[in-house]
Design a protein around this motif. Structure first.
Motif, PDB file in Angstrom:
ATOM      1  N   MET A   1      -3.203   3.147  10.980  1.00  0.00           N
ATOM      2  CA  MET A   1      -4.228   2.682  10.067  1.00  0.00           C
ATOM      3  C   MET A   1      -3.587   2.030   8.846  1.00  0.00           C
ATOM      4  SD  MET A   1      -4.070   4.817   7.208  1.00  0.00           S
ATOM      5  CE  MET A   1      -5.700   4.732   6.530  1.00  0.00           C
ATOM      6  N   SER A   2      -4.337   1.132   8.201  1.00  0.00           N
ATOM      7  CA  SER A   2      -3.877   0.419   7.016  1.00  0.00           C
ATOM      8  C   SER A   2      -4.779   0.760   5.846  1.00  0.00           C
ATOM      9  CB  SER A   2      -3.895  -1.099   7.257  1.00  0.00           C
ATOM     10  OG  SER A   2      -3.047  -1.443   8.324  1.00  0.00           O
ATOM     11  N   ASP A  28      -7.216   0.479  12.046  1.00  0.00           N
ATOM     12  CA  ASP A  28      -8.383   0.774  11.217  1.00  0.00           C
ATOM     13  C   ASP A  28      -8.030   0.516   9.756  1.00  0.00           C
ATOM     14  OD1 ASP A  28      -9.813   1.549  13.453  1.00  0.00           O
ATOM     15  OD2 ASP A  28      -9.323   3.678  13.215  1.00  0.00           O
ATOM     16  N   ILE A  29      -8.987  -0.008   9.001  1.00  0.00           N
ATOM     17  CA  ILE A  29      -8.763  -0.363   7.605  1.00  0.00           C
ATOM     18  C   ILE A  29      -9.530   0.594   6.699  1.00  0.00           C
ATOM     19  CG2 ILE A  29      -9.060  -2.150   5.848  1.00  0.00           C
ATOM     20  CD1 ILE A  29      -8.851  -4.220   8.083  1.00  0.00           C
ATOM     21  N   PHE A  30      -8.833   1.134   5.721  1.00  0.00           N
ATOM     22  CA  PHE A  30      -9.431   2.042   4.745  1.00  0.00           C
ATOM     23  C   PHE A  30      -9.166   1.521   3.331  1.00  0.00           C
ATOM     24  CE2 PHE A  30      -9.053   4.695   8.434  1.00  0.00           C
ATOM     25  CZ  PHE A  30     -10.011   5.696   8.325  1.00  0.00           C
ATOM     26  N   TYR A  81      -4.266   9.906  12.862  1.00  0.00           N
ATOM     27  CA  TYR A  81      -3.367   8.748  12.820  1.00  0.00           C
ATOM     28  C   TYR A  81      -1.917   9.199  12.746  1.00  0.00           C
ATOM     29  CZ  TYR A  81      -7.661   6.212  11.777  1.00  0.00           C
ATOM     30  OH  TYR A  81      -8.928   5.681  11.848  1.00  0.00           O
ATOM     31  N   ASP A  82      -1.074   8.559  13.567  1.00  0.00           N
ATOM     32  CA  ASP A  82       0.344   8.923  13.546  1.00  0.00           C
ATOM     33  C   ASP A  82       1.171   8.014  12.651  1.00  0.00           C
ATOM     34  OD1 ASP A  82       0.295   6.643  15.052  1.00  0.00           O
ATOM     35  OD2 ASP A  82       1.278   7.493  16.816  1.00  0.00           O
ATOM     36  N   LEU A  83       0.586   6.881  12.216  1.00  0.00           N
ATOM     37  CA  LEU A  83       1.270   5.974  11.298  1.00  0.00           C
ATOM     38  C   LEU A  83       0.286   5.479  10.252  1.00  0.00           C
ATOM     39  CD1 LEU A  83       3.759   4.338  10.413  1.00  0.00           C
ATOM     40  CD2 LEU A  83       3.070   2.553  12.022  1.00  0.00           C
ATOM     41  N   ILE A  84       0.618   5.697   8.999  1.00  0.00           N
ATOM     42  CA  ILE A  84      -0.183   5.227   7.866  1.00  0.00           C
ATOM     43  C   ILE A  84       0.610   4.152   7.139  1.00  0.00           C
ATOM     44  CG2 ILE A  84      -1.202   5.839   5.637  1.00  0.00           C
ATOM     45  CD1 ILE A  84      -1.590   8.681   6.757  1.00  0.00           C
ATOM     46  N   ILE A  85       0.000   2.980   6.998  1.00  0.00           N
ATOM     47  CA  ILE A  85       0.598   1.881   6.240  1.00  0.00           C
ATOM     48  C   ILE A  85      -0.233   1.705   4.982  1.00  0.00           C
ATOM     49  CG2 ILE A  85       1.269  -0.545   6.243  1.00  0.00           C
ATOM     50  CD1 ILE A  85       2.736   1.076   8.332  1.00  0.00           C
ATOM     51  N   SER A  86       0.320   2.078   3.842  1.00  0.00           N
ATOM     52  CA  SER A  86      -0.425   1.909   2.593  1.00  0.00           C
ATOM     53  C   SER A  86       0.149   0.760   1.784  1.00  0.00           C
ATOM     54  CB  SER A  86      -0.422   3.201   1.766  1.00  0.00           C
ATOM     55  OG  SER A  86       0.870   3.501   1.281  1.00  0.00           O
ATOM     56  N   SER A  87      -0.742   0.071   1.104  1.00  0.00           N
ATOM     57  CA  SER A  87      -0.408  -1.012   0.183  1.00  0.00           C
ATOM     58  C   SER A  87      -0.898  -0.552  -1.178  1.00  0.00           C
ATOM     59  CB  SER A  87      -1.094  -2.306   0.629  1.00  0.00           C
ATOM     60  OG  SER A  87      -1.132  -3.259  -0.405  1.00  0.00           O
ATOM     61  N   SER A  88       0.029  -0.306  -2.103  1.00  0.00           N
ATOM     62  CA  SER A  88      -0.384   0.424  -3.296  1.00  0.00           C
ATOM     63  C   SER A  88       0.337  -0.014  -4.560  1.00  0.00           C
ATOM     64  CB  SER A  88      -0.134   1.924  -3.086  1.00  0.00           C
ATOM     65  OG  SER A  88      -0.551   2.669  -4.206  1.00  0.00           O
ATOM     66  N   SER A  89      -0.435  -0.143  -5.626  1.00  0.00           N
ATOM     67  CA  SER A  89       0.123  -0.206  -6.961  1.00  0.00           C
ATOM     68  C   SER A  89      -0.491   0.892  -7.827  1.00  0.00           C
ATOM     69  CB  SER A  89      -0.140  -1.582  -7.599  1.00  0.00           C
ATOM     70  OG  SER A  89      -1.518  -1.876  -7.589  1.00  0.00           O
TER      71      SER A  89
END
Length: 357
Positions: A1-2, A28-30, A81-89
Motif C-alpha cells: 500500500m502507498s 491501495d492508496i491511503f 499489508y506486507d509492504l508500506i510505502i509512505s511519502s511524508s514530510s
C-alpha cells in the motif's frame, strides 16, 4: 500500500507521491485527507482516508488539524499489508504496520512546522496571536514525532540536507536518493523568450519578495506562477514588468518552463524539484546556493547560485547569467542522466533488497 500525509494540495511532495502511485499501479492508496480537485490526479483509483475526512472544511483548513493526524493515521488498519510505502514530510511515517511488514518512508523533510516553527509561522501571520498555545501543542507533538519516527524500517531522503536532519533529530540512518521528475511532462526548447520565471507557492519562506525586489530594480520581465497567502502583498510591491499568473495547468507551466530564460528560486529548499524541472526543459536555474540544490545543480553548467538571500545577490546572479552562452541540450542531458524515474527506482532497488514493484 502507498500512503501520503494528506492530499489537499499539489506541491513537490505530492508530485513524488504521484510517481510512486504510478510505479505501484495496484497498490491501495491511503491518506488522512483527500481533496481530488486540488491535488494530484490519481485517475479512478480509490483513495482511503481517515476519520478526519468527515470534518466540515477539513481539507481547506488542514493545517489546523495538526494535533489529530497521528491518532487518525495510527487508527488505520494496515495489518494485511506486507509492504508500506509512505511519502511524508510530517505524519505518514507514524502508521502502524502488521507483524513482519516492512515500511519504507520516502522522507521529504522532518516536519518544518514542529522543528523550525518560527520560520514556518512567518508565512501565517494570522496565527501568531496563538503563539503561546501553539508552543505547548507543538511541544507535545514533537515528543510524538520522535516516538513515531522509529516506525519505518528504511528512510530514503531526497537530499543530503534532509538525511542529516533525520540523523540529527530522529537518530535514524537515512539513504540519500535524489527524487525523480516525470520528464514526460516537460518540453525541451532551445528557443528562449524574453522573460524569467518563478514557479512556487507564495509563502514567506519561499522569499519571492527579494526576487520581486531584484526584478523591480532591473526592469526585466518576470512571470510568477502560483498561489498563496503572500500574493496580495507581493502584487502591491511589484512593478509593471512583473506579472502574477496564479494557478496554471501543467501544460501551460511546461511551456513557460521551456521558454523562460531562467527559472529563479530563492528559498532554502530541503530538496527543490523546480530547478530540476527547469533543467528537464533545457532551462538554467538561478537558485539560492544552499540546501538541496547543492545535490542537483552544477554552477555554470545547469544554472548559477547566489550566496545570500538578498535582492542584490539575485540581481548580480541574473546579470552574470545573462552573459553566459548556455548549452540548453547539455542542461537537459544532465537531468536525464540523473533524475529520471528509471534511475531513481534502480537506486531504490539497490539499497532495499526486499523492495518489490
Amino acid at each position: 500500500m502507498s500512503l501520503h500525509d494528506y492530499l489537499t494540495q499539489r506541491g513537490g511532495a505530492e508530485r513524488v507521491f504521484e510517481l510512486l502511485c504510478r510505479y505501484f499501479p495496484h497498490a491501495d492508496i491511503f491518506t488522512s485527507l483527500y481533496d481530488a480537485k486540488n491535488t494530484i490526479d490519481l485517475g479512478d483509483r480509490p483513495v482511503q482516508t481517515t476519520i478526519l475526512q468527515q470534518l466540515p472544511y477539513a481539507s481547506k483548513y488542514f493545517r489546523l488539524l495538526a494535533p489529530f493526524y497521528y491518532p487518525a493515521l495510527r487508527a488505520l488498519d494496515l495489518q494485511d499489508y506486507d509492504l508500506i510505502i509512505s511519502s511524508s514530510s510530517s505524519f505518514a511515517k507514524g502508521v502502524r504496520k502488521g507483524p513482519g511488514a516492512k515500511h519504507i518512508c520516502f522522507c521529504h523533510n522532518i516536519p518544518r512546522f514542529l522543528w523550525d516553527t518560527k520560520v514556518y509561522l512567518r508565512g501565517y501571520k494570522e496565527f501568531q496571536v496563538f503563539t503561546p498555545i501553539v508552543a505547548k501543542v507543538f511541544g507535545y507533538l514533537r515528543k510524538l514525532d520522535l516516538q513515531y519516527a522509529q516506525e519505518p524500517d528504511l528512510y530514503i531522503a531526497n537530499s543530503t540536507t534532509v538525511s542529516a536532519r533525520i540523523r540529527q533529530v530522529y537518530d535514524r540512518p537515512a539513504v540519500t536518493i535524489n527524487y525523480p521528475i516525470d520528464d514526460s511532462k516537460f518540453i525541451f526548447s532551445e528557443s528562449k523568450e524574453n522573460f524569467y520565471l518563478v514557479s512556487s507557492r507564495l509563502l514567506s519562506y519561499k522569499r519571492i519578495d527579494i526576487i520581486v525586489d531584484a526584478f523591480n530594480s532591473l526592469g526585466w520581465p518576470l512571470l510568477i506562477v502560483g498561489e498563496g497567502p503572500e500574493r496580495q502583498r507581493l502584487e502591491a510591491k511589484a512593478m509593471s514588468n512583473i506579472r502574477f499568473l496564479g494557478y496554471v495547468s501543467d501544460g501551460e507551466r511546461a511551456q513557460l518552463m521551456a521558454k523562460a530564460r531562467a527559472v529563479i528560486t530563492a528559498a532554502l529548499e530541503d530538496y527543490g524539484l523546480v530547478p530540476i524541472e527547469a533543467n528537464f526543459s533545457g532551462t538554467p536555474a538561478i537558485a539560492y546556493g544552499a540546501g538541496g540544490v547543492l545535490d542537483t545543480q552544477v554552477p555554470g553548467l545547469t544554472g548559477l547560485f547566489f550566496k545570500s538571500q538578498t535582492a542584490d545577490a539575485i540581481r548580480e546572479a541574473l546579470l552574470q547569467a545573462s552573459n553566459i552562452q548556455w548549452n540548453y541540450a547539455m542542461i537537459r542531458n544532465h537531468a536525464l542522466d540523473r533524475f529520471t524515474e528509471a534511475v531513481f527506482f534502480q537506486k531504490v532497488g539497490n539499497c532495499a533488497g526486499w523492495w518489490k514493484p
